[in-house]
Design a protein around this motif. Structure first.
Motif, mmCIF file in Angstrom:
data_model
loop_
_atom_site.group_PDB
_atom_site.id
_atom_site.type_symbol
_atom_site.label_atom_id
_atom_site.label_comp_id
_atom_site.label_asym_id
_atom_site.label_seq_id
_atom_site.Cartn_x
_atom_site.Cartn_y
_atom_site.Cartn_z
ATOM 1 N N SER A 57 0.827 -1.200 0.000
ATOM 2 C CA SER A 57 0.000 0.000 0.000
ATOM 3 C C SER A 57 0.867 1.257 0.000
ATOM 4 C CB SER A 57 -0.908 0.001 1.234
ATOM 5 O OG SER A 57 -0.139 0.196 2.414
ATOM 6 N N TRP A 58 0.246 2.392 -0.388
ATOM 7 C CA TRP A 58 0.968 3.652 -0.338
ATOM 8 C C TRP A 58 1.301 4.031 1.103
ATOM 9 C CZ3 TRP A 58 3.374 5.735 -4.227
ATOM 10 C CH2 TRP A 58 2.946 5.461 -5.534
ATOM 11 N N GLY A 59 0.437 3.635 2.031
ATOM 12 C CA GLY A 59 0.730 3.904 3.436
ATOM 13 C C GLY A 59 1.973 3.166 3.890
ATOM 14 N N TYR A 60 2.102 1.918 3.464
ATOM 15 C CA TYR A 60 3.290 1.142 3.821
ATOM 16 C C TYR A 60 4.531 1.728 3.156
ATOM 17 C CZ TYR A 60 6.584 -2.707 4.165
ATOM 18 O OH TYR A 60 7.706 -3.473 4.423
ATOM 19 N N THR A 61 4.388 2.193 1.918
ATOM 20 C CA THR A 61 5.509 2.809 1.214
ATOM 21 C C THR A 61 5.982 4.059 1.956
ATOM 22 O OG1 THR A 61 4.737 1.984 -0.936
ATOM 23 C CG2 THR A 61 6.257 3.852 -0.962
ATOM 24 N N ALA A 62 5.027 4.882 2.423
ATOM 25 C CA ALA A 62 5.375 6.082 3.189
ATOM 26 C C ALA A 62 6.061 5.702 4.499
ATOM 27 C CB ALA A 62 4.123 6.907 3.465
ATOM 28 N N PHE A 63 5.576 4.622 5.137
ATOM 29 C CA PHE A 63 6.202 4.151 6.375
ATOM 30 C C PHE A 63 7.647 3.729 6.124
ATOM 31 C CE2 PHE A 63 7.396 0.246 8.674
ATOM 32 C CZ PHE A 63 7.518 0.762 9.958
ATOM 33 N N CYS A 64 7.875 2.995 5.031
ATOM 34 C CA CYS A 64 9.227 2.549 4.700
ATOM 35 C C CYS A 64 10.152 3.738 4.466
ATOM 36 C CB CYS A 64 9.203 1.658 3.461
ATOM 37 S SG CYS A 64 8.469 0.033 3.716
#
Length: 266
Positions: free
Chosen positions: A92-99
């Motif tokens: 997800s884009w949320g996970y990408t931002a977290f990474c």
């Protein structure tokens, strides 16, 4: 598949990022030179020799970054040694931002400790002194590293990609953030808006003054993006807050005694 064209493209990509970041900031500072004069951090002039040295070392570093990032990150991926995935729909884009956030915070810690290690006497003389030849740094000094220091820094994204599943976009955005913050740190002028310093809400972000003091004295301010590690480890320059305020024409913080405790550069 790794090819010579891919290698050339990776090298050109890193060189272009460096030239654009340092060049655009240098152009902006030149265009605003009268307005920015009050924010200049050092009076010592920068010579043509200084610029040539900084650009030469930086181009070598950008070349190494391009080579290693492709040979290690891409090749490791082909071998299944890292956790990169190439379809954004796999995360997800949320996970990408977290990474991305985790990679930036992790890099600040990595940079702080590797930077302190490079200040050990033997490593300083062998490698890190190349960067500290820029006593009055300019944006072109952002990548002015000895090859050993360059390899130390490019090791971080290689290892990070082995530890956490993520899309290569995260590495690209991290590298973009890294070069932008790097040229700001070496700007030679304080670029932090006065309202940000006055508010007190952003003192966890390093300023141009923060890294410039490191180039002046060499014994403080080892962090890259954030002030956390320097404060936790007691390595923040004792006059840092007062210097920032002075460079922006703001009143000195009452809690910061202006006492210069270091006069040497190494």
């Amino acid at each position: 598949m790794l090819t010579l064209d891919n290698l050339q493209g990776a090298i050109l990509h890193d060189i272009t990022k460096y030239l654009l970041a340092a060049g655009l900031l240098s152009l902006m500072l030149w265009l605003l030179r009268k307005t920015m004069q009050r924010r200049r951090l050092q009076a010592h002039p920068v010579t043509g020799k200084d610029y040539r040295r900084e650009i030469s070392w930086s181009l070598l570093t950008a070349t190494l970054f391009g080579c290693i990032s492709l040979l290690c990150i891409a090749w490791f991926g082909e071998q299944g040694w890292n956790q990169l995935y190439w379809n954004l729909s796999d995360g997800s884009w949320g996970y990408t931002a977290f990474c991305l956030a985790l990679m930036i915070v992790g890099h600040d810690a990595y940079f702080y400790w590797s930077h302190r290690l490079l200040h050990q006497r033997r490593l300083m003389r062998f490698a890190h002194r190349v960067h500290h030849q820029s006593h009055t740094p300019t944006p072109w000094a952002a990548y002015a590293f000895h090859p050993l220091e360059a390899l130390t820094q490019i090791l971080y994204p290689v290892v990070f990609a082995m530890l956490l599943p993520m899309h290569p976009l995260v590495i690209w955005l991290w590298s973009l953030h890294m070069i932008v913050r790097n040229v700001i740190g070496h700007a030679g002028y304080e670029l932090m808006p006065r309202w940000m310093v006055r508010s007190g809400w952003f003192d966890w972000l390093t300023t141009s003054t923060h890294h410039d003091l490191h180039h002046q004295y060499g014994r403080h301010n080892f962090g890259l993006y954030f002030t956390w590690w320097d404060r936790w480890m007691g390595t923040e320059h004792p006059d840092y807050a007062a210097r920032v305020a002075s460079n922006l024409g703001l009143p000195a913080p009452s809690s910061n005694a202006i006492t210069e405790s270091n006069t040497g550069t190494q």
